[in-house]
Structures are given as structure tokens and as C-alpha cells.
Design a protein around this motif. Structure first.
Motif, mmCIF file in Angstrom:
data_model
loop_
_atom_site.group_PDB
_atom_site.id
_atom_site.type_symbol
_atom_site.label_atom_id
_atom_site.label_comp_id
_atom_site.label_asym_id
_atom_site.label_seq_id
_atom_site.Cartn_x
_atom_site.Cartn_y
_atom_site.Cartn_z
ATOM 1 N N ALA A 24 0.830 -1.209 0.000
ATOM 2 C CA ALA A 24 0.000 0.000 0.000
ATOM 3 C C ALA A 24 0.865 1.259 0.000
ATOM 4 C CB ALA A 24 -0.927 -0.003 1.208
ATOM 5 N N GLN A 25 2.041 1.186 0.590
ATOM 6 C CA GLN A 25 2.933 2.343 0.637
ATOM 7 C C GLN A 25 3.645 2.576 -0.685
ATOM 8 O OE1 GLN A 25 5.551 1.861 3.965
ATOM 9 N NE2 GLN A 25 3.885 1.783 5.444
ATOM 10 N N LEU A 26 3.647 1.564 -1.540
ATOM 11 C CA LEU A 26 4.285 1.687 -2.844
ATOM 12 C C LEU A 26 3.447 2.625 -3.714
ATOM 13 C CD1 LEU A 26 6.513 0.609 -4.786
ATOM 14 C CD2 LEU A 26 4.889 -1.162 -5.452
ATOM 15 N N ALA A 27 4.050 3.690 -4.174
ATOM 16 C CA ALA A 27 3.318 4.651 -5.004
ATOM 17 C C ALA A 27 2.981 4.023 -6.352
ATOM 18 C CB ALA A 27 4.167 5.901 -5.203
ATOM 19 N N GLY A 28 1.777 4.249 -6.825
ATOM 20 C CA GLY A 28 1.378 3.761 -8.137
ATOM 21 C C GLY A 28 1.140 2.268 -8.193
ATOM 22 N N THR A 29 0.515 1.710 -7.157
ATOM 23 C CA THR A 29 0.319 0.264 -7.124
ATOM 24 C C THR A 29 -0.651 -0.232 -8.184
ATOM 25 O OG1 THR A 29 -1.332 0.522 -5.387
ATOM 26 C CG2 THR A 29 0.909 -0.053 -4.704
ATOM 27 N N THR A 30 -1.296 0.677 -8.919
ATOM 28 C CA THR A 30 -2.144 0.231 -10.025
ATOM 29 C C THR A 30 -1.302 -0.181 -11.223
ATOM 30 O OG1 THR A 30 -2.406 2.497 -10.777
ATOM 31 C CG2 THR A 30 -4.118 1.624 -9.330
ATOM 32 N N ASP A 31 -0.026 0.150 -11.226
ATOM 33 C CA ASP A 31 0.893 -0.251 -12.285
ATOM 34 C C ASP A 31 1.381 -1.666 -11.978
ATOM 35 O OD1 ASP A 31 2.844 -0.566 -14.195
ATOM 36 O OD2 ASP A 31 4.120 1.059 -13.455
ATOM 37 N N LEU A 32 0.883 -2.630 -12.738
ATOM 38 C CA LEU A 32 1.194 -4.033 -12.445
ATOM 39 C C LEU A 32 2.672 -4.357 -12.552
ATOM 40 C CD1 LEU A 32 -1.733 -6.143 -13.906
ATOM 41 C CD2 LEU A 32 -1.153 -5.731 -11.532
ATOM 42 N N SER A 33 3.401 -3.648 -13.386
ATOM 43 C CA SER A 33 4.836 -3.930 -13.482
ATOM 44 C C SER A 33 5.537 -3.561 -12.171
ATOM 45 C CB SER A 33 5.477 -3.208 -14.661
ATOM 46 O OG SER A 33 5.340 -1.819 -14.539
ATOM 47 N N ARG A 34 5.067 -2.510 -11.503
ATOM 48 C CA ARG A 34 5.644 -2.140 -10.206
ATOM 49 C C ARG A 34 5.253 -3.156 -9.133
ATOM 50 N NH1 ARG A 34 5.497 3.987 -8.738
ATOM 51 N NH2 ARG A 34 7.103 3.205 -7.356
ATOM 52 N N VAL A 35 3.998 -3.623 -9.193
ATOM 53 C CA VAL A 35 3.555 -4.640 -8.235
ATOM 54 C C VAL A 35 4.327 -5.943 -8.466
ATOM 55 C CG1 VAL A 35 1.594 -6.005 -7.413
ATOM 56 C CG2 VAL A 35 1.280 -3.592 -7.991
ATOM 57 N N ALA A 36 4.555 -6.305 -9.731
ATOM 58 C CA ALA A 36 5.334 -7.508 -10.040
ATOM 59 C C ALA A 36 6.770 -7.350 -9.530
ATOM 60 C CB ALA A 36 5.325 -7.779 -11.541
ATOM 61 N N GLY A 37 7.323 -6.159 -9.665
ATOM 62 C CA GLY A 37 8.661 -5.901 -9.116
ATOM 63 C C GLY A 37 8.675 -6.050 -7.608
#
Length: 78
Positions: A24-37
Motif C-alpha cells: 500500500a505504501q508503494l506509489a502507483g500500485t495500479t501499475d502491475l509492473s511495479r507490483v510484479a517488481g
């Protein structure tokens, strides 16, 4: 193998409130590539397409379980 990792990540995410808070603290969690990272950084190497596919599979499975429970609840006791 990446799809299996994505599924395990989603399962772990459901169980682990600390992991959910970090995500949740990760900015832009709607970007799946960031969530995958994020998933990869936490020991679940996967890429965005597999994460999307895993998310869909989990939603379909959850819907099937809820539907079966509703059917079972409406069944007369034999």
C-alpha cells in the motif's frame, strides 16, 4: 513458473498484513509492473502479465466457491 509465483504472492498477500501495508505504501500500485517488481523483491519472481492472469484466476476461483456456498446454503437438509 512465474504464474505459480504470482499465485503464491497473491495468497501470501491475503494472509500477511505487513506485506499488504508495504504494498500500500508503494506509489502507483495500479501499475502491475511495479507490483510484479514488488513481488519479485519479496521472493515471488513474476512479471505483470502473469500477475494479471493470477489475479483473474483467484477472482474466478473465489466467485466459484461463493456460488457453491450459496447453492449449498439453499439445499434442504436430507
Amino acid at each position: 513458473m512465474s504464474l505459480a509465483n504470482a499465485l503464491r504472492f497473491l495468497e501470501q498477500l491475503e494472509r500477511d498484513s505487513v506485506l499488504r501495508s508495504e504494498l500500500a505504501q508503494l506509489a502507483g500500485t495500479t501499475d502491475l509492473s511495479r507490483v510484479a517488481g514488488f513481488a519479485s523483491d519479496h521472493g515471488f519472481p513474476c512479471v505483470a502479465p502473469e500477475l494479471r492472469q493470477a489475479w483473474r484466476k483467484r477472482r474466478m476461483l473465489q466467485a466459484a466457491v461463493e456460488h457453491a456456498a450459496r447453492i449449498q446454503a439453499n439445499k434442504p437438509i436430507a
